[in-house]
Write a protein that holds these residues in place. Sequence first.
Motif, PDB file in Angstrom:
ATOM      1  N   TYR A 161       0.861  -1.177   0.000  1.00 26.38           N
ATOM      2  CA  TYR A 161       0.000   0.000   0.000  1.00 26.38           C
ATOM      3  C   TYR A 161       0.897   1.226   0.000  1.00 26.38           C
ATOM      4  CZ  TYR A 161      -3.320   3.465   1.828  1.00 26.38           C
ATOM      5  OH  TYR A 161      -4.087   4.576   2.018  1.00 26.38           O
ATOM      6  N   MET A 215       3.251   1.173   3.167  1.00 27.74           N
ATOM      7  CA  MET A 215       2.824   0.293   4.248  1.00 27.74           C
ATOM      8  C   MET A 215       3.502  -1.043   4.022  1.00 27.74           C
ATOM      9  SD  MET A 215       0.905  -0.322   6.922  1.00 27.74           S
ATOM     10  CE  MET A 215      -0.531   0.746   6.976  1.00 27.74           C
ATOM     11  N   THR A 227       1.675  -2.514  11.255  1.00 23.79           N
ATOM     12  CA  THR A 227       2.838  -1.662  11.024  1.00 23.79           C
ATOM     13  C   THR A 227       2.423  -0.323  10.451  1.00 23.79           C
ATOM     14  OG1 THR A 227       4.166  -3.602  10.575  1.00 23.79           O
ATOM     15  CG2 THR A 227       5.046  -1.501   9.846  1.00 23.79           C
ATOM     16  N   PRO A 228       2.894   0.771  11.037  1.00 26.31           N
ATOM     17  CA  PRO A 228       2.524   2.091  10.533  1.00 26.31           C
ATOM     18  C   PRO A 228       3.156   2.395   9.186  1.00 26.31           C
ATOM     19  CG  PRO A 228       3.290   2.191  12.803  1.00 26.31           C
ATOM     20  CD  PRO A 228       3.649   0.834  12.270  1.00 26.31           C
ATOM     21  N   LEU A 229       2.693   3.488   8.588  1.00 25.40           N
ATOM     22  CA  LEU A 229       3.277   3.970   7.349  1.00 25.40           C
ATOM     23  C   LEU A 229       4.726   4.390   7.569  1.00 25.40           C
ATOM     24  CD1 LEU A 229       0.358   6.252   6.106  1.00 25.40           C
ATOM     25  CD2 LEU A 229       1.080   4.112   5.054  1.00 25.40           C
TER      26      LEU A 229
END
Lengths: 113, 113
Positions: free
Chosen positions: A32, A93, A99-101
Amino acid sequence: GESVGLHLPTLSVQEGDNSIINCAYSNSASDYFIWYKQESGKGPQFIIDIRSNMDKRQGQRVTVLLNKTVKHLSLQIAATQPGDSAVYFCAEMRPSGNTPLVFGKGTRLSVIA
Amino acid sequence: NAGVTQTPKFRILKIGQSMTLQCTQDMNHNYMYWYRQDPGMGLKLIYYSVGAGITDKGEVPNGYNVSRSTTEDFPLRLELAAPSQTSVYFCASRFRGLSYEQYFGPGTRLTVT
Protein backbone atom coordinates in the motif's frame (compact mmCIF):
# COMPACT_ATOMS: atom_id res chain seq x y z
CA GLY A 1 18.76 -0.33 5.25
CA GLU A 2 15.40 -0.36 3.55
CA SER A 3 13.79 3.01 3.06
CA VAL A 4 11.32 5.02 1.06
CA GLY A 5 13.22 7.62 -0.89
CA LEU A 6 12.76 10.31 -3.49
CA HIS A 7 14.75 11.01 -6.65
CA LEU A 8 14.59 14.82 -6.51
CA PRO A 9 14.46 16.98 -3.39
CA THR A 10 13.12 20.07 -5.26
CA LEU A 11 11.03 20.60 -8.36
CA SER A 12 10.11 23.88 -10.06
CA VAL A 13 7.37 23.99 -12.69
CA GLN A 14 5.56 26.68 -14.63
CA GLU A 15 1.96 27.32 -13.74
CA GLY A 16 -0.24 25.31 -16.07
CA ASP A 17 2.36 22.64 -16.77
CA ASN A 18 2.13 19.09 -15.51
CA SER A 19 4.25 18.03 -12.52
CA ILE A 20 5.72 14.62 -11.91
CA ILE A 21 7.08 13.74 -8.48
CA ASN A 22 8.93 10.46 -8.16
CA CYS A 23 9.48 8.07 -5.28
CA ALA A 24 11.48 4.84 -4.99
CA TYR A 25 10.76 2.16 -2.46
CA SER A 26 12.94 -0.75 -1.53
CA ASN A 27 10.60 -3.26 0.12
CA SER A 28 9.04 -5.33 -2.64
CA ALA A 29 6.56 -6.73 -0.12
CA SER A 30 4.97 -3.33 0.53
CA ASP A 31 1.35 -3.48 -0.52
CA TYR A 32 0.00 0.00 0.00
CA PHE A 33 1.28 3.46 -0.92
CA ILE A 34 0.04 6.93 -0.16
CA TRP A 35 0.89 10.48 -1.17
CA TYR A 36 0.61 13.42 1.21
CA LYS A 37 0.87 17.17 0.61
CA GLN A 38 2.28 19.43 3.30
CA GLU A 39 1.91 23.18 3.02
CA SER A 40 4.16 25.42 5.03
CA GLY A 41 3.26 25.44 8.71
CA LYS A 42 0.57 22.79 8.37
CA GLY A 43 0.18 19.08 8.91
CA PRO A 44 0.28 16.65 5.97
CA GLN A 45 -2.91 16.22 3.96
CA PHE A 46 -3.93 13.07 2.12
CA ILE A 47 -3.84 13.30 -1.68
CA ILE A 48 -4.25 9.82 -3.08
CA ASP A 49 -3.41 6.20 -2.33
CA ILE A 50 -2.88 3.02 -4.30
CA ARG A 51 -2.68 -0.66 -3.49
CA SER A 52 -0.13 -3.02 -4.96
CA ASN A 53 -2.76 -4.85 -7.02
CA MET A 54 -3.17 -1.68 -9.12
CA ASP A 55 -0.73 0.19 -11.35
CA LYS A 56 -2.65 3.42 -11.78
CA ARG A 57 -5.20 5.42 -9.86
CA GLN A 58 -6.67 8.80 -10.72
CA GLY A 59 -8.10 11.54 -8.59
CA GLN A 60 -9.00 15.12 -9.26
CA ARG A 61 -6.03 16.50 -11.28
CA VAL A 62 -3.75 13.88 -9.73
CA THR A 63 -2.68 10.45 -10.89
CA VAL A 64 -0.53 7.95 -9.05
CA LEU A 65 1.42 5.36 -11.01
CA LEU A 66 2.95 2.28 -9.45
CA ASN A 67 5.63 0.23 -11.16
CA LYS A 68 6.29 -2.81 -9.01
CA THR A 69 8.94 -4.17 -11.37
CA VAL A 70 11.30 -1.31 -10.59
CA LYS A 71 9.74 -0.41 -7.23
CA HIS A 72 8.83 3.09 -8.32
CA LEU A 73 5.92 5.35 -7.50
CA SER A 74 5.05 8.66 -9.10
CA LEU A 75 2.55 11.43 -8.52
CA GLN A 76 1.39 13.39 -11.54
CA ILE A 77 -0.34 16.73 -11.06
CA ALA A 78 -2.13 18.10 -14.12
CA ALA A 79 -2.24 21.82 -14.88
CA THR A 80 -0.17 22.74 -11.83
CA GLN A 81 -1.46 25.75 -9.91
CA PRO A 82 0.23 28.07 -7.38
CA GLY A 83 -1.79 26.37 -4.66
CA ASP A 84 0.03 23.13 -5.44
CA SER A 85 3.27 24.57 -4.06
CA ALA A 86 4.12 22.38 -1.08
CA VAL A 87 6.26 19.45 0.04
CA TYR A 88 5.00 16.10 -1.19
CA PHE A 89 5.68 12.88 0.71
CA CYS A 90 5.21 9.32 -0.38
CA ALA A 91 4.72 6.64 2.24
CA GLU A 92 4.54 2.88 2.14
CA MET A 93 2.82 0.29 4.25
CA ARG A 94 5.03 -2.69 4.87
CA PRO A 95 2.81 -5.71 5.40
CA SER A 96 3.12 -6.63 9.04
CA GLY A 97 -0.30 -6.39 10.59
CA ASN A 98 -0.49 -3.01 12.29
CA THR A 99 2.84 -1.66 11.02
CA PRO A 100 2.52 2.09 10.53
CA LEU A 101 3.28 3.97 7.35
CA VAL A 102 6.94 4.65 6.55
CA PHE A 103 7.42 8.14 5.13
CA GLY A 104 9.98 9.30 2.61
CA LYS A 105 11.99 12.50 2.91
CA GLY A 106 9.78 14.64 0.67
CA THR A 107 10.01 16.72 -2.53
CA ARG A 108 9.41 20.45 -2.51
CA LEU A 109 7.29 21.58 -5.47
CA SER A 110 7.52 25.26 -6.42
CA VAL A 111 5.09 26.63 -8.98
CA ILE A 112 6.32 29.58 -11.02
CA ALA A 113 3.53 31.96 -11.97
CA ASN B 1 -15.95 17.37 13.49
CA ALA B 2 -12.86 19.24 14.65
CA GLY B 3 -10.69 16.35 13.43
CA VAL B 4 -7.29 16.05 15.14
CA THR B 5 -6.43 18.89 17.49
CA GLN B 6 -3.09 19.54 19.14
CA THR B 7 -2.07 21.87 21.94
CA PRO B 8 -0.01 23.92 22.38
CA LYS B 9 0.88 25.31 18.94
CA PHE B 10 4.27 26.57 20.10
CA ARG B 11 6.41 25.98 23.17
CA ILE B 12 9.90 26.86 24.33
CA LEU B 13 11.42 24.63 26.99
CA LYS B 14 14.64 24.85 28.92
CA ILE B 15 16.93 21.84 28.98
CA GLY B 16 15.76 19.38 31.64
CA GLN B 17 12.18 20.62 31.79
CA SER B 18 9.23 18.34 31.12
CA MET B 19 5.98 18.86 29.26
CA THR B 20 3.03 17.05 27.74
CA LEU B 21 1.87 17.58 24.18
CA GLN B 22 -1.85 17.04 23.92
CA CYS B 23 -3.64 15.33 21.04
CA THR B 24 -7.36 14.74 20.72
CA GLN B 25 -9.45 13.36 17.87
CA ASP B 26 -13.23 13.33 17.62
CA MET B 27 -13.57 10.88 14.73
CA ASN B 28 -13.67 7.74 16.89
CA HIS B 29 -10.48 6.50 15.26
CA ASN B 30 -8.84 3.41 16.70
CA TYR B 31 -5.28 4.18 15.65
CA MET B 32 -3.28 7.19 16.79
CA TYR B 33 0.31 8.21 16.06
CA TRP B 34 2.96 10.68 17.13
CA TYR B 35 5.59 11.87 14.65
CA ARG B 36 8.39 14.35 14.79
CA GLN B 37 9.57 16.33 11.79
CA ASP B 38 12.98 17.96 11.81
CA PRO B 39 13.68 20.86 9.39
CA GLY B 40 13.78 19.72 5.77
CA MET B 41 13.13 16.13 6.74
CA GLY B 42 10.35 13.61 6.61
CA LEU B 43 8.24 12.27 9.44
CA LYS B 44 9.69 9.92 12.01
CA LEU B 45 7.35 7.80 14.10
CA ILE B 46 7.77 8.16 17.86
CA TYR B 47 4.92 6.07 19.30
CA TYR B 48 1.61 4.72 18.12
CA SER B 49 -1.50 3.13 19.54
CA VAL B 50 -3.98 0.71 18.00
CA GLY B 51 -6.60 1.30 20.67
CA ALA B 52 -7.22 2.44 24.21
CA GLY B 53 -4.77 0.83 26.61
CA ILE B 54 -2.35 -0.28 23.88
CA THR B 55 0.79 1.57 22.83
CA ASP B 56 3.88 0.62 20.81
CA LYS B 57 7.24 2.17 20.11
CA GLY B 58 8.04 3.61 16.74
CA GLU B 59 11.36 4.47 15.15
CA VAL B 60 12.51 7.15 17.67
CA PRO B 61 10.86 6.56 21.09
CA ASN B 62 13.78 7.46 23.37
CA GLY B 63 13.06 10.45 25.60
CA TYR B 64 9.28 10.19 25.16
CA ASN B 65 6.36 8.44 26.80
CA VAL B 66 2.72 8.04 25.81
CA SER B 67 -0.52 6.79 27.27
CA ARG B 68 -3.89 5.97 25.73
CA SER B 69 -6.54 5.84 28.42
CA THR B 70 -9.36 6.86 26.08
CA THR B 71 -10.09 6.50 22.37
CA GLU B 72 -9.99 10.27 21.90
CA ASP B 73 -6.76 11.28 23.64
CA PHE B 74 -3.14 10.36 23.03
CA PRO B 75 -0.78 12.64 25.00
CA LEU B 76 2.97 12.64 24.40
CA ARG B 77 5.18 13.24 27.42
CA LEU B 78 8.71 14.65 27.21
CA GLU B 79 10.79 14.05 30.31
CA LEU B 80 14.09 15.92 30.78
CA ALA B 81 13.92 17.87 27.52
CA ALA B 82 17.08 18.00 25.39
CA PRO B 83 18.04 20.25 22.44
CA SER B 84 17.81 17.19 20.17
CA GLN B 85 14.07 17.19 20.82
CA THR B 86 13.66 20.55 19.09
CA SER B 87 11.26 19.68 16.30
CA VAL B 88 7.70 19.94 15.03
CA TYR B 89 5.46 17.25 16.47
CA PHE B 90 2.46 15.91 14.60
CA CYS B 91 -0.30 13.72 15.91
CA ALA B 92 -2.35 11.61 13.49
CA SER B 93 -5.20 9.14 13.61
CA ARG B 94 -7.05 6.70 11.37
CA PHE B 95 -9.79 4.12 11.33
CA ARG B 96 -9.06 0.44 11.62
CA GLY B 97 -10.19 -0.61 8.17
CA LEU B 98 -9.33 -0.98 4.53
CA SER B 99 -7.98 2.55 4.15
CA TYR B 100 -4.72 3.47 5.83
CA GLU B 101 -5.23 7.20 5.39
CA GLN B 102 -4.01 9.07 8.43
CA TYR B 103 -5.51 12.40 9.43
CA PHE B 104 -2.96 14.83 10.82
CA GLY B 105 -3.22 17.59 13.36
CA PRO B 106 -1.72 21.06 12.79
CA GLY B 107 1.45 20.30 14.76
CA THR B 108 3.27 21.63 17.82
CA ARG B 109 6.52 23.51 17.29
CA LEU B 110 8.85 22.80 20.21
CA THR B 111 12.17 24.50 20.88
CA VAL B 112 14.48 23.29 23.64
CA THR B 113 17.23 25.73 24.64
